[in-house]
Scaffold this motif. Structure first.
Motif, PDB file in Angstrom:
ATOM      1  N   SER A  43       0.822  -1.214   0.000  1.00  0.00           N
ATOM      2  CA  SER A  43       0.000   0.000   0.000  1.00  0.00           C
ATOM      3  C   SER A  43       0.857   1.265   0.000  1.00  0.00           C
ATOM      4  CB  SER A  43      -0.931   0.004   1.222  1.00  0.00           C
ATOM      5  OG  SER A  43      -0.190  -0.131   2.423  1.00  0.00           O
ATOM      6  N   PRO A  45       3.018   4.283  -1.931  1.00  0.00           N
ATOM      7  CA  PRO A  45       2.601   5.083  -3.091  1.00  0.00           C
ATOM      8  C   PRO A  45       2.832   4.392  -4.441  1.00  0.00           C
ATOM      9  CG  PRO A  45       3.650   6.493  -1.485  1.00  0.00           C
ATOM     10  CD  PRO A  45       3.783   5.098  -0.967  1.00  0.00           C
ATOM     11  N   ASP A  73      -8.402   2.277  -2.275  1.00  0.00           N
ATOM     12  CA  ASP A  73      -7.761   3.407  -2.958  1.00  0.00           C
ATOM     13  C   ASP A  73      -7.832   3.306  -4.476  1.00  0.00           C
ATOM     14  OD1 ASP A  73      -5.956   1.274  -2.984  1.00  0.00           O
ATOM     15  OD2 ASP A  73      -4.583   2.228  -1.572  1.00  0.00           O
ATOM     16  N   ILE A 100      -0.654  10.212  11.742  1.00  0.00           N
ATOM     17  CA  ILE A 100      -0.382  10.483  10.329  1.00  0.00           C
ATOM     18  C   ILE A 100      -0.936   9.348   9.463  1.00  0.00           C
ATOM     19  CG2 ILE A 100       1.427  10.788   8.594  1.00  0.00           C
ATOM     20  CD1 ILE A 100       3.133  12.105  10.775  1.00  0.00           C
ATOM     21  N   LYS A 101      -0.652   8.108   9.875  1.00  0.00           N
ATOM     22  CA  LYS A 101      -1.179   6.959   9.135  1.00  0.00           C
ATOM     23  C   LYS A 101      -2.704   6.934   9.182  1.00  0.00           C
ATOM     24  CE  LYS A 101       2.727   3.762   9.576  1.00  0.00           C
ATOM     25  NZ  LYS A 101       3.168   2.444  10.104  1.00  0.00           N
ATOM     26  N   ARG A 102      -3.234   7.293  10.323  1.00  0.00           N
ATOM     27  CA  ARG A 102      -4.689   7.294  10.468  1.00  0.00           C
ATOM     28  C   ARG A 102      -5.319   8.317   9.532  1.00  0.00           C
ATOM     29  NH1 ARG A 102      -8.424   5.482  14.113  1.00  0.00           N
ATOM     30  NH2 ARG A 102     -10.273   6.760  14.410  1.00  0.00           N
ATOM     31  N   CYS A 103      -4.731   9.479   9.441  1.00  0.00           N
ATOM     32  CA  CYS A 103      -5.236  10.523   8.549  1.00  0.00           C
ATOM     33  C   CYS A 103      -5.143  10.075   7.092  1.00  0.00           C
ATOM     34  CB  CYS A 103      -4.439  11.813   8.766  1.00  0.00           C
ATOM     35  SG  CYS A 103      -4.990  13.195   7.736  1.00  0.00           S
ATOM     36  N   TYR A 104      -4.013   9.447   6.736  1.00  0.00           N
ATOM     37  CA  TYR A 104      -3.806   8.966   5.373  1.00  0.00           C
ATOM     38  C   TYR A 104      -4.879   7.932   5.008  1.00  0.00           C
ATOM     39  CZ  TYR A 104      -1.694   6.375   1.506  1.00  0.00           C
ATOM     40  OH  TYR A 104      -1.474   5.738   0.302  1.00  0.00           O
ATOM     41  N   LYS A 105      -5.103   6.975   5.918  1.00  0.00           N
ATOM     42  CA  LYS A 105      -6.067   5.921   5.631  1.00  0.00           C
ATOM     43  C   LYS A 105      -7.500   6.456   5.626  1.00  0.00           C
ATOM     44  CE  LYS A 105      -3.331   1.920   6.844  1.00  0.00           C
ATOM     45  NZ  LYS A 105      -3.282   0.615   7.543  1.00  0.00           N
ATOM     46  N   LEU A 107      -8.375   9.347   4.576  1.00  0.00           N
ATOM     47  CA  LEU A 107      -8.562  10.070   3.322  1.00  0.00           C
ATOM     48  C   LEU A 107      -8.656   9.133   2.121  1.00  0.00           C
ATOM     49  CD1 LEU A 107      -8.714  12.778   1.805  1.00  0.00           C
ATOM     50  CD2 LEU A 107      -6.200  12.769   1.724  1.00  0.00           C
ATOM     51  N   PHE A 108      -7.660   8.211   1.997  1.00  0.00           N
ATOM     52  CA  PHE A 108      -7.547   7.411   0.782  1.00  0.00           C
ATOM     53  C   PHE A 108      -8.260   6.062   0.853  1.00  0.00           C
ATOM     54  CE2 PHE A 108      -3.895  10.293   0.444  1.00  0.00           C
ATOM     55  CZ  PHE A 108      -4.105  10.794  -0.833  1.00  0.00           C
ATOM     56  N   TRP A 109      -8.588   5.600   2.057  1.00  0.00           N
ATOM     57  CA  TRP A 109      -9.257   4.303   2.178  1.00  0.00           C
ATOM     58  C   TRP A 109     -10.720   4.440   2.567  1.00  0.00           C
ATOM     59  CZ3 TRP A 109      -6.172  -0.462   4.213  1.00  0.00           C
ATOM     60  CH2 TRP A 109      -4.993  -0.591   3.473  1.00  0.00           C
TER      61      TRP A 109
END
Length: 329
Positions: A43, A45, A73, A100-105, A107-109
């Motif tokens: 997962s 980039p 995604d 940070i990982k939580r925010c990324y997931k 948004l994109f997941w």
């Protein structure tokens, strides 16, 4: 009508392939289908880019595109075409501590895939409620998982002297540790499917539990494990659905399971419920199951009836109706 199904890379896990496999066999009778597995399993980039490009090249006109889970995604490659996304659970978000990982997931997941998808299938009302608590949307519909028809009612005399207790899964949520503690002093054989860690092995020895263990077995082997057992143990602390409950019921076995959602939704009144955080609760449930033959018989009969709700034909028809409505939209 044509439907293209996108699955995660098989090496990430076969659970989603397994859930949809027999469903797709039934779907082929009613719709034209194509099936693709993602080329990349990660997962990062670069993995996301490769999977999105792979998905984009396989888009079709006058086609429903169904992303079956985990690879949320890749919805970014399906902007502008009709899409369905199945969300099994939100463990990918609920179990992440790093902000940070939580925010990324998120948004994109979760956020972007739900915004892009035309319809989002939740496999339980619990998953639906969990999503709504994070994102307000009217795209959600609940369609349960289907039970594989290879699981059929198989009569077996209950082994009163030394029942075989089947426990599937050794991850953090499967609650094997408390099961081991609860079974101390109970004459039984614990059959564990999944890789045991060092702590679990030490616990089994410390509590003097007779056990056996096997990993990476085929679907046919899994079917046979249900047939061989007397009780299916499923005191999970977190689930998106809980397939072993239905598979056990369909086979005609007593099921011991957690009184949590979505297991309550899936199991109905056809299991011996326990508080998964309370060893004494699990122990007492086993005491009743082992001592009361009438109770066991009642659970098995109710379980066989409950499992009918999850037949392949029933679940496939719900998907067909979803696709037809989307195609008309």
């Amino acid at each position: 009508m044509k439907v293209i199904y996108f699955f995660r890379h098989p090496k990430v896990g076969h659970s989603m392939h397994r859930v949809f496999r027999t469903l797709l066999q039934e779907m082929e009778r009613k719709v034209q289908i194509e099936v693709y597995d993602m080329p990349n399993r990660g997962s990062m980039p670069w993995d996301v880019y490769k999977n999105c490009w792979f998905t984009f090249k396989r888009r079709g006109k006058n086609t429903i595109h169904h992303v079956t889970g985990h690879i949320h995604d890749v919805l970014m490659a399906l902007i502008g075409v009709k899409t369905v996304l199945t969300v099994h659970d939100l463990v990918f978000l609920d179990n992440v501590k790093n902000p940070i990982k939580r925010c990324y997931k998120w948004l994109f997941w979760l956020y972007l895939p739900i915004k892009i998808a035309d319809k989002v299938v939740c496999i339980s009302n619990q998953t639906k409620r969990n999503i709504i608590s994070k994102i307000k949307t009217d795209k959600l519909v609940v369609i349960h998982n289907a039970v594989d028809p290879i699981f059929t009612h198989s009569e077996k005399p209950f082994n009163q002297e030394k029942p075989v207790i089947l426990h599937i899964g050794t991850g953090w949520n499967k609650n094997l540790d408390k099961t081991i503690e609860a079974l101390e002093g109970i004459t039984c054989h614990l059959r564990v499917i999944g890789k045991l860690n060092e702590i679990q092995v030490k616990l089994l020895k410390a509590y003097k539990i007779e056990y056996s263990n096997v990993c990476d077995i085929s679907d046919e082997d899994i079917r046979q494990e249900y047939i061989n057992c007397d009780i299916v143990n499923f005191p999970s602390v977190y689930e998106g659905f809980g397939m072993p409950v239905i598979e056990g019921q369909q086979t005609g076995r007593v099921v011991v399971a957690s009184r949590i959602e979505p297991i309550i939704e899936v199991a109905g009144d056809a299991v011996a419920y326990v508080n998964p955080t309370d060893v004494d609760s699990i122990c007492k449930a086993y005491g009743k199951v082992l001592a009361d033959a009438v109770y066991r018989k009642d659970l098995v009969e109710k379980g066989l009836v409950n499992a009918q709700r999850f037949s392949v034909k029933n679940i496939a028809q719900q998907y067909v109706e979803l696709y037809q409505n989307l195609a008309k939209a």
